[in-house]
Scaffold this active site. Structure first.
Site, PDB file in Angstrom:
ATOM      1  N   ASP A   1      38.821  18.364  54.455  1.00  0.00           N
ATOM      2  CA  ASP A   1      39.025  19.095  56.079  1.00  0.00           C
ATOM      3  C   ASP A   1      39.151  20.578  55.820  1.00  0.00           C
ATOM      4  OD1 ASP A   1      40.315  16.871  55.929  1.00  0.00           O
ATOM      5  OD2 ASP A   1      42.738  16.999  56.655  1.00  0.00           O
TER       6      ASP A   1
ATOM      7  N   LYS B   1      40.471  18.005  64.534  1.00  0.00           N
ATOM      8  CA  LYS B   1      42.317  17.943  63.675  1.00  0.00           C
ATOM      9  C   LYS B   1      43.159  19.341  64.242  1.00  0.00           C
ATOM     10  CE  LYS B   1      44.923  17.975  59.487  1.00  0.00           C
ATOM     11  NZ  LYS B   1      44.204  18.325  57.676  1.00  0.00           N
TER      12      LYS B   1
ATOM     13  N   LYS C   1      42.582  14.040  63.947  1.00  0.00           N
ATOM     14  CA  LYS C   1      43.499  14.220  63.809  1.00  0.00           C
ATOM     15  C   LYS C   1      44.864  15.209  64.000  1.00  0.00           C
ATOM     16  CE  LYS C   1      45.415  14.653  58.743  1.00  0.00           C
ATOM     17  NZ  LYS C   1      44.324  15.053  57.262  1.00  0.00           N
TER      18      LYS C   1
END
Length: 335
Positions: free
Chosen positions: A167, A235, A271
């Site tokens: 991430d 995300k 996400k």
């Protein structure tokens, strides 16, 4: 993703852009995307958030939420012991019910990856197969304020330690200053740093930190930029900046993913992370995903919740449902 697939994705991005991904080319492409109708977006998000699911589907929804959670600890005081406890919760969310599904992944800082991998043991693997992945935040999370060399080393070390997913955070300062080529280059280079010894790549989730992007137009442009540069997921947030995930922003990102799929056939994950704490809210996201990109996206390799407290509420509501103490008022009602 293999090296061949990555090369193909890069070629596709260059073809879409019509040139090299420098500032001028990217500005022309990104600013050529139609602006966001903010009122329309928020109205549609509110409408989707008020949809209902059948009572018989609520048990399915709760289990699906659990299976899509990245159970997270990202604190300066994290220890191997805390990570082992997190993994134990990921593997056995409800000790009183062996039928409770596992979460998709545990998300930790890079230096905690070895502890997570060791604690998972044989349960470490693809969440689509019922196993649990290890996700690591990288690239000077949460600020993203470091040299490219540090960001690449941060990523490579986490992958070498066994992280299945990275991430990363984009450089919001560079993006807001219009240095799109710099942001593109960093994402592409981080993706290369995700390469594993077997020739495959760890999945790359690109964190936009939407709370700092100021406008819906910027969120849309950052989403397109991240996908073009090779991100496997987009995300919303680090969870360290308010506002974090919101339904309108997530809907907007899902629309970008839908449009990318229609254009190229490629599937990109989404996400939302930060601030999703209740089952009621999580179900709104499930409905939004199903109505925007389709139910096929409701699987771990295409949708995740980044959360630390959501799981507890889902387990509570699941227990209420199984004992008959569940109240439909706890949820959006879905027909």
């Amino acid at each position: 993703m293999t090296g061949t697939q990555l090369a193909s994705a890069q070629e596709r991005a260059l073809a879409i852009l019509g040139g090299e991904p420098d500032d001028a080319t990217l500005r022309r492409y990104l600013h050529g995307i139609p602006g966001v109708d903010a009122v329309g977006l928020e109205q549609r998000a509110a409408s989707l958030g008020s949809r209902s699911i059948k009572t018989t589907s609520k048990a399915w929804a709760l289990d699906r939420i659990i299976s899509l959670i990245d159970l997270t600890t990202l604190e300066g005081a994290d220890t191997p012991g805390k990570v082992r406890s997190l993994v134990a919760k990921a593997l056995t969310p409800d000790a009183s019910d062996a039928q409770t599904p596992r979460v998709a992944a545990v998300c930790v800082y890079g230096d905690m990856v070895p502890a997570a991998v060791a604690a998972l043991g044989t349960a470490h693997g693809d969440p689509d197969d019922g196993l649990v992945s290890v996700a690591a935040v990288a690239t000077a999370f949460p600020s993203g304020r470091s040299s490219v060399a540090v960001k690449l080393q941060d990523t490579a070390e986490a992958v070498a330690a066994g992280a299945d997913e990275i991430d990363m955070v984009i450089d919001r300062g560079a993006f807001l200053a219009g240095r799109y080529g710099e942001v593109f280059d960093q994402i592409a280079r981080v993706k290369e740093a995700c390469r594993r010894p077997d020739g495959g790549y760890a999945s790359l989730k690109v964190i936009l930190e939407t709370g700092e992007l100021n406008t819906y137009d910027n969120v849309r442009r950052a989403s397109w930029l991240s996908i073009l540069a090779g991100g496997d997921f987009i995300k919303t947030s680090t969870g360290k900046v308010a506002p974090a995930a919101t339904l309108p922003v997530t809907l907007l990102m899902l629309e970008v993913v839908r449009d990318w799929h229609r254009m190229t056939g490629g599937r990109i994950g989404v996400k939302p992370a930060g601030g999703i704490r209740t089952s009621k809210d999580a179900i709104k996201y499930l409905v939004t995903v199903a109505e925007t990109v389709g139910e096929e996206w409701l699987q771990p390799h295409l949708f995740r919740f980044g959360a630390s407290s959501l799981l507890n509420d889902v387990l509570l509501q699941r227990q209420k449902l199984s004992t008959g103490h569940y109240s439909g008022a706890d949820y959006v009602t879905i027909d």
